[in-house]
Design an enzyme around this catalytic site. Structure first.
Site, PDB file in Angstrom:
ATOM      1  N   SER A 121       0.825  -1.199   0.000  1.00 33.35           N
ATOM      2  CA  SER A 121       0.000   0.000   0.000  1.00 33.35           C
ATOM      3  C   SER A 121       0.867   1.260   0.000  1.00 33.35           C
ATOM      4  O   SER A 121       1.722   1.430  -0.870  1.00 33.35           O
ATOM      5  CB  SER A 121      -0.969  -0.064   1.192  1.00 33.35           C
ATOM      6  OG  SER A 121      -1.960   0.921   1.086  1.00 33.35           O
ATOM      7  N   ASP A 176      -9.939  -4.375  -4.889  1.00 32.81           N
ATOM      8  CA  ASP A 176      -9.428  -3.408  -3.899  1.00 32.81           C
ATOM      9  C   ASP A 176     -10.313  -2.166  -3.896  1.00 32.81           C
ATOM     10  O   ASP A 176     -10.445  -1.482  -4.910  1.00 32.81           O
ATOM     11  CB  ASP A 176      -7.978  -3.042  -4.245  1.00 32.81           C
ATOM     12  CG  ASP A 176      -7.261  -2.316  -3.112  1.00 32.81           C
ATOM     13  OD1 ASP A 176      -7.932  -1.611  -2.332  1.00 32.81           O
ATOM     14  OD2 ASP A 176      -6.033  -2.453  -3.018  1.00 32.81           O
ATOM     15  N   HIS A 208      -8.044  -5.060  -0.382  1.00 28.11           N
ATOM     16  CA  HIS A 208      -6.815  -4.362   0.006  1.00 28.11           C
ATOM     17  C   HIS A 208      -6.147  -5.181   1.104  1.00 28.11           C
ATOM     18  O   HIS A 208      -6.270  -4.880   2.300  1.00 28.11           O
ATOM     19  CB  HIS A 208      -7.154  -2.943   0.489  1.00 28.11           C
ATOM     20  CG  HIS A 208      -5.964  -2.043   0.548  1.00 28.11           C
ATOM     21  ND1 HIS A 208      -5.262  -1.663  -0.568  1.00 28.11           N
ATOM     22  CD2 HIS A 208      -5.319  -1.454   1.609  1.00 28.11           C
ATOM     23  CE1 HIS A 208      -4.262  -0.880  -0.213  1.00 28.11           C
ATOM     24  NE2 HIS A 208      -4.273  -0.743   1.098  1.00 28.11           N
TER      25      HIS A 208
END
Length: 230
Positions: A121, A176, A208
């Site tokens: 991320s 996601d 995610h």
């Protein structure tokens, strides 16, 4: 006064240390947190015979998407979107701080071309800034569920780049909902157009999060970039 040393969790190699991976966590996490998460997903540590893994923790700072609450984030964002300016000041100061970790490995006898930078991320976005703007002589970069803003300083730096550029390994879940799949895909295409050798792997129905197949593929790629026999 020198900045305080960055907290980090280290997973030593089983044998002789000849290469290093710096793995950056996502926003609001810690080095220990991402290591534990990886361990849960793989049912074991991400570990190697010859590679030392370093999981640093981002310092707590006010984070605009959380209304200025303190959070362990690598940099601030104006919003979680690929369509706004980057928070250049916090990104640049963190690139300086993380350069200290790279310098430590070099002092330990590890060449820059035996160091990989990457993360999950926000950590992957941070790693791309660190490598493509300041350390183009590292072995490679990986970014899991990550993206760069449309007008990223990374793109500007690569437009001026003349030497060899580190290869990028990217993974992204199609489901996601926080970092949209299209943002990751667009980042990959843009970097490719600027001369980066990219691998972009799509994971259907993945949100995610980390996934076993993705981490196994990352493990294989790390060994390809940092083989044991020099």
């Amino acid at each position: 006064m020198a900045a305080p040393a960055m907290q980090r969790i280290v997973v030593p190699p089983a044998g002789k240390h000849t290469a290093s991976v710096i793995f950056l966590h996502g926003s609001g996490d810690t080095g220990q947190g991402i290591r534990t998460w990886i361990k849960q997903v793989l049912n074991q540590d991400l570990s190697f015979q010859h590679i030392r893994l370093i999981y640093p923790t981002a310092p707590a700072r006010p984070y605009t998407p959380m209304r200025g609450s303190l959070s362990n984030v690598w940099f601030d964002r104006y919003k979680i979107s690929n369509d706004c300016p980057e928070h250049t000041e916090t990104i640049d100061s963190m690139c300086q701080a993380l350069t200290g970790l790279i310098d430590d490995e070099v002092k330990n006898g590890i060449k820059k071309n035996r160091i990989l930078l990457g993360g999950f991320s926000m950590g992957g976005g941070m790693a791309m800034h660190l490598a493509y703007r300041f350390h183009q002589d590292v072995a490679g970069v990986f970014a899991l569920s990550s993206f760069l803003n449309k007008n990223s300083g990374v793109y500007k730096a690569l437009k001026k780049s003349e030497g060899e550029i580190p290869e990028l390994f990217q993974c992204h879940g199609t489901a996601d909902e926080l970092v949209l799949y299209s943002w990751g895909d667009e980042t990959s295409k843009m970097l490719k157009s600027l001369g980066v050798t990219t691998t972009f792997l799509s994971f259907p129905n993945l949100y995610h999060e980390l996934n076993k197949s993705e981490l196994e593929k990352l493990h294989t790629w790390i060994l390809k970039k940092l083989p044991e026999d020099l």
